[in-house]
Design a protein around this motif. Sequence first.
Motif, PDB file in Angstrom:
ATOM      1  N   GLU A 220       0.729  -1.208   0.007  1.00  0.00           N
ATOM      2  CA  GLU A 220      -0.062  -0.042   0.287  1.00  0.00           C
ATOM      3  C   GLU A 220       0.712   1.258  -0.103  1.00  0.00           C
ATOM      4  O   GLU A 220       0.362   2.176  -0.748  1.00  0.00           O
ATOM      5  CB  GLU A 220      -0.909   0.065   1.148  1.00  0.00           C
ATOM      6  N   ILE A 221       2.016   1.039   0.746  1.00  0.00           N
ATOM      7  CA  ILE A 221       2.919   2.470   0.721  1.00  0.00           C
ATOM      8  C   ILE A 221       3.379   2.690  -0.711  1.00  0.00           C
ATOM      9  O   ILE A 221       3.705   3.769  -1.126  1.00  0.00           O
ATOM     10  CB  ILE A 221       3.840   2.290   1.990  1.00  0.00           C
ATOM     11  N   GLU A 222       3.876   1.414  -1.160  1.00  0.00           N
ATOM     12  CA  GLU A 222       4.350   1.744  -2.604  1.00  0.00           C
ATOM     13  C   GLU A 222       3.631   2.180  -3.557  1.00  0.00           C
ATOM     14  O   GLU A 222       3.892   2.803  -4.345  1.00  0.00           O
ATOM     15  CB  GLU A 222       5.282   0.181  -2.954  1.00  0.00           C
ATOM     16  N   ALA A 223       2.255   1.815  -3.462  1.00  0.00           N
ATOM     17  CA  ALA A 223       1.060   2.156  -4.306  1.00  0.00           C
ATOM     18  C   ALA A 223       1.081   3.778  -4.118  1.00  0.00           C
ATOM     19  O   ALA A 223       0.711   4.344  -5.195  1.00  0.00           O
ATOM     20  CB  ALA A 223      -0.059   1.144  -4.281  1.00  0.00           C
ATOM     21  N   GLU A 224       0.973   3.927  -2.765  1.00  0.00           N
ATOM     22  CA  GLU A 224       0.807   5.758  -2.544  1.00  0.00           C
ATOM     23  C   GLU A 224       1.901   6.180  -3.118  1.00  0.00           C
ATOM     24  O   GLU A 224       1.799   7.416  -3.513  1.00  0.00           O
ATOM     25  CB  GLU A 224       0.786   5.957  -1.069  1.00  0.00           C
ATOM     26  N   ASN A 225       3.021   5.866  -2.792  1.00  0.00           N
ATOM     27  CA  ASN A 225       4.506   6.580  -3.545  1.00  0.00           C
ATOM     28  C   ASN A 225       4.218   6.754  -5.093  1.00  0.00           C
ATOM     29  O   ASN A 225       4.672   7.861  -5.764  1.00  0.00           O
ATOM     30  CB  ASN A 225       5.520   5.877  -2.936  1.00  0.00           C
ATOM     31  N   LEU A 226       3.595   5.619  -5.658  1.00  0.00           N
ATOM     32  CA  LEU A 226       3.670   5.632  -7.127  1.00  0.00           C
ATOM     33  C   LEU A 226       2.663   6.593  -7.445  1.00  0.00           C
ATOM     34  O   LEU A 226       2.724   7.408  -8.599  1.00  0.00           O
ATOM     35  CB  LEU A 226       3.372   4.198  -7.351  1.00  0.00           C
ATOM     36  N   ARG A 227       1.438   6.488  -6.782  1.00  0.00           N
ATOM     37  CA  ARG A 227       0.520   7.302  -7.104  1.00  0.00           C
ATOM     38  C   ARG A 227       0.701   8.959  -7.014  1.00  0.00           C
ATOM     39  O   ARG A 227       0.499   9.792  -7.940  1.00  0.00           O
ATOM     40  CB  ARG A 227      -0.814   7.073  -6.183  1.00  0.00           C
ATOM     41  N   LYS A 228       1.591   9.290  -5.880  1.00  0.00           N
ATOM     42  CA  LYS A 228       2.095  10.531  -6.013  1.00  0.00           C
ATOM     43  C   LYS A 228       3.074  10.839  -6.793  1.00  0.00           C
ATOM     44  O   LYS A 228       2.880  12.233  -7.408  1.00  0.00           O
ATOM     45  CB  LYS A 228       2.739  10.652  -4.472  1.00  0.00           C
ATOM     46  N   SER A 229       3.867  10.299  -7.206  1.00  0.00           N
ATOM     47  CA  SER A 229       4.888  10.580  -8.220  1.00  0.00           C
ATOM     48  C   SER A 229       4.240  10.668  -9.569  1.00  0.00           C
ATOM     49  O   SER A 229       4.616  11.788 -10.353  1.00  0.00           O
ATOM     50  CB  SER A 229       6.117   9.604  -8.327  1.00  0.00           C
ATOM     51  N   ILE A 230       3.224   9.854  -9.873  1.00  0.00           N
ATOM     52  CA  ILE A 230       2.319  10.165 -11.173  1.00  0.00           C
ATOM     53  C   ILE A 230       1.875  11.350 -11.174  1.00  0.00           C
ATOM     54  O   ILE A 230       1.611  12.265 -12.085  1.00  0.00           O
ATOM     55  CB  ILE A 230       1.552   8.807 -11.429  1.00  0.00           C
ATOM     56  N   ASN A 231       1.073  11.649 -10.115  1.00  0.00           N
ATOM     57  CA  ASN A 231       0.107  13.023  -9.755  1.00  0.00           C
ATOM     58  C   ASN A 231       1.449  14.056 -10.051  1.00  0.00           C
ATOM     59  O   ASN A 231       0.732  15.142 -10.585  1.00  0.00           O
ATOM     60  CB  ASN A 231      -0.629  13.227  -8.554  1.00  0.00           C
ATOM     61  N   ASP A 232       2.294  14.252  -9.284  1.00  0.00           N
ATOM     62  CA  ASP A 232       3.268  15.197  -9.406  1.00  0.00           C
ATOM     63  C   ASP A 232       3.740  15.715 -10.805  1.00  0.00           C
ATOM     64  O   ASP A 232       3.693  16.714 -11.235  1.00  0.00           O
ATOM     65  CB  ASP A 232       4.558  15.005  -8.596  1.00  0.00           C
TER      66      ASP A 232
ATOM     67  N   LEU B  71       9.776   7.789 -10.653  1.00  0.00           N
ATOM     68  CA  LEU B  71       8.894   7.077 -11.474  1.00  0.00           C
ATOM     69  C   LEU B  71       9.607   5.972 -12.316  1.00  0.00           C
ATOM     70  O   LEU B  71       9.308   4.878 -12.459  1.00  0.00           O
ATOM     71  CB  LEU B  71       7.871   7.794 -12.189  1.00  0.00           C
ATOM     72  N   GLY B  72      10.500   6.669 -13.108  1.00  0.00           N
ATOM     73  CA  GLY B  72      11.449   5.734 -14.057  1.00  0.00           C
ATOM     74  C   GLY B  72      11.869   4.291 -13.514  1.00  0.00           C
ATOM     75  O   GLY B  72      11.897   3.220 -13.928  1.00  0.00           O
ATOM     76  N   ASN B  73      12.620   4.663 -12.403  1.00  0.00           N
ATOM     77  CA  ASN B  73      13.320   3.500 -11.496  1.00  0.00           C
ATOM     78  C   ASN B  73      12.222   2.378 -10.857  1.00  0.00           C
ATOM     79  O   ASN B  73      12.541   1.490 -10.877  1.00  0.00           O
ATOM     80  CB  ASN B  73      14.001   4.190 -10.274  1.00  0.00           C
ATOM     81  N   PHE B  74      11.328   2.998 -10.343  1.00  0.00           N
ATOM     82  CA  PHE B  74       9.982   1.948 -10.213  1.00  0.00           C
ATOM     83  C   PHE B  74       9.606   1.327 -11.122  1.00  0.00           C
ATOM     84  O   PHE B  74       9.205   0.155 -11.119  1.00  0.00           O
ATOM     85  CB  PHE B  74       8.928   3.006  -9.470  1.00  0.00           C
ATOM     86  N   LEU B  75       9.495   2.123 -12.332  1.00  0.00           N
ATOM     87  CA  LEU B  75       8.817   1.173 -13.743  1.00  0.00           C
ATOM     88  C   LEU B  75       9.909   0.298 -13.960  1.00  0.00           C
ATOM     89  O   LEU B  75       9.450  -0.874 -14.432  1.00  0.00           O
ATOM     90  CB  LEU B  75       8.580   2.200 -14.687  1.00  0.00           C
ATOM     91  N   GLN B  76      11.066   0.489 -14.072  1.00  0.00           N
ATOM     92  CA  GLN B  76      12.196  -0.403 -14.318  1.00  0.00           C
ATOM     93  C   GLN B  76      12.204  -1.801 -13.454  1.00  0.00           C
ATOM     94  O   GLN B  76      12.245  -2.693 -14.116  1.00  0.00           O
ATOM     95  CB  GLN B  76      13.548   0.182 -14.137  1.00  0.00           C
ATOM     96  N   GLN B  77      11.910  -1.695 -12.126  1.00  0.00           N
ATOM     97  CA  GLN B  77      11.873  -2.787 -11.181  1.00  0.00           C
ATOM     98  C   GLN B  77      10.614  -3.641 -11.564  1.00  0.00           C
ATOM     99  O   GLN B  77      10.523  -4.985 -11.598  1.00  0.00           O
ATOM    100  CB  GLN B  77      11.862  -2.313  -9.753  1.00  0.00           C
ATOM    101  N   ALA B  78       9.488  -2.491 -11.929  1.00  0.00           N
ATOM    102  CA  ALA B  78       7.983  -3.392 -12.211  1.00  0.00           C
ATOM    103  C   ALA B  78       8.240  -4.466 -13.495  1.00  0.00           C
ATOM    104  O   ALA B  78       7.531  -5.490 -13.495  1.00  0.00           O
ATOM    105  CB  ALA B  78       7.216  -2.271 -12.133  1.00  0.00           C
ATOM    106  N   LEU B  79       8.962  -3.606 -14.455  1.00  0.00           N
ATOM    107  CA  LEU B  79       9.128  -4.309 -15.790  1.00  0.00           C
ATOM    108  C   LEU B  79       9.870  -5.506 -15.588  1.00  0.00           C
ATOM    109  O   LEU B  79       9.441  -6.461 -16.034  1.00  0.00           O
ATOM    110  CB  LEU B  79       9.570  -3.317 -17.006  1.00  0.00           C
ATOM    111  N   GLN B  80      11.062  -5.589 -14.973  1.00  0.00           N
ATOM    112  CA  GLN B  80      11.711  -6.797 -14.637  1.00  0.00           C
ATOM    113  C   GLN B  80      11.077  -7.880 -14.004  1.00  0.00           C
ATOM    114  O   GLN B  80      11.568  -9.017 -14.157  1.00  0.00           O
ATOM    115  CB  GLN B  80      13.148  -6.055 -13.943  1.00  0.00           C
TER     116      GLN B  80
END
Length: 255
Positions: free
Chosen positions: A170-182, A230-239
């Motif tokens: 949930e914390i990871e999802a919230e950080n992701l949501r915040k970076s997307i909104n920013d 956001l990019g670093n998060f996505l790299q991990q998610a894609l891998q």
Amino acid sequence: MFNPQHPSPAKTRISLVPDSENPVVQPLRSTSDSEYKIRLLSLYIAELQQTGRIDYPELVQFLDQVYEVENAPEGSSILPNHCDILLQNLQREQADILTASEAIQILLNELADALTQKYLTDDIEQQVRSGIRQETQRFLKAAECLLDTAEEHAVQPQFRFWKSRSTPEEIEAENLRKSINDLKYIRQYLAEHLQVRELIEEFVPAEGKIGNFHRLHKYLEFAPSAADFLGNFLQQALQRKIAGGTKFVTPKSYQ
């Protein structure tokens, strides 16, 4: 001198020797290299269908991965080469946002200096306008691609509506949501307010005056960090989505 009994080795054909299941390469002058490869592949597929055996480990691994992607929920599994392309795109988009942010800030400083010192000419204004337009387009395109990738590969529907944020997920999802909104907000603000004529008309050189110049610098300084997060998060998610190839069963799927 050309010997008709020994044609060029580059011109060959495939045929089956009687009483043998193994393909034999025989020369044929009229067969092109591409036709040779197609025929060889056809024989390999025919043998696979007949025996169910695949003695090419790399092909087995690839087929395993394709099978997993085809049978997984949409977007939950990707092939390694697809992941490589997406990762390269992410790195380029992060770099473009950083480059554009720095270039726009330099141009804004040049404009502010010219306005403060009262030496703004038509040539300077046109130069600044052209540079800001080019770099803004670079920024907006990179941000759009980054956000599209996040929406497609990282944002899970159940994360959108969580009220409590106590678990790591949930914390990871919230950080992701915040970076997307920013990044969405910065993208929208730049698209609306990076207008040279508007900046000139509203410019006030007095210190402490908070206007578009101040906000633009603030957002441009923050944008690369938001894009990197956001990019670093996505790299991990894609891998994590790369197909592992453990669900494939031969030979039934290919007969």
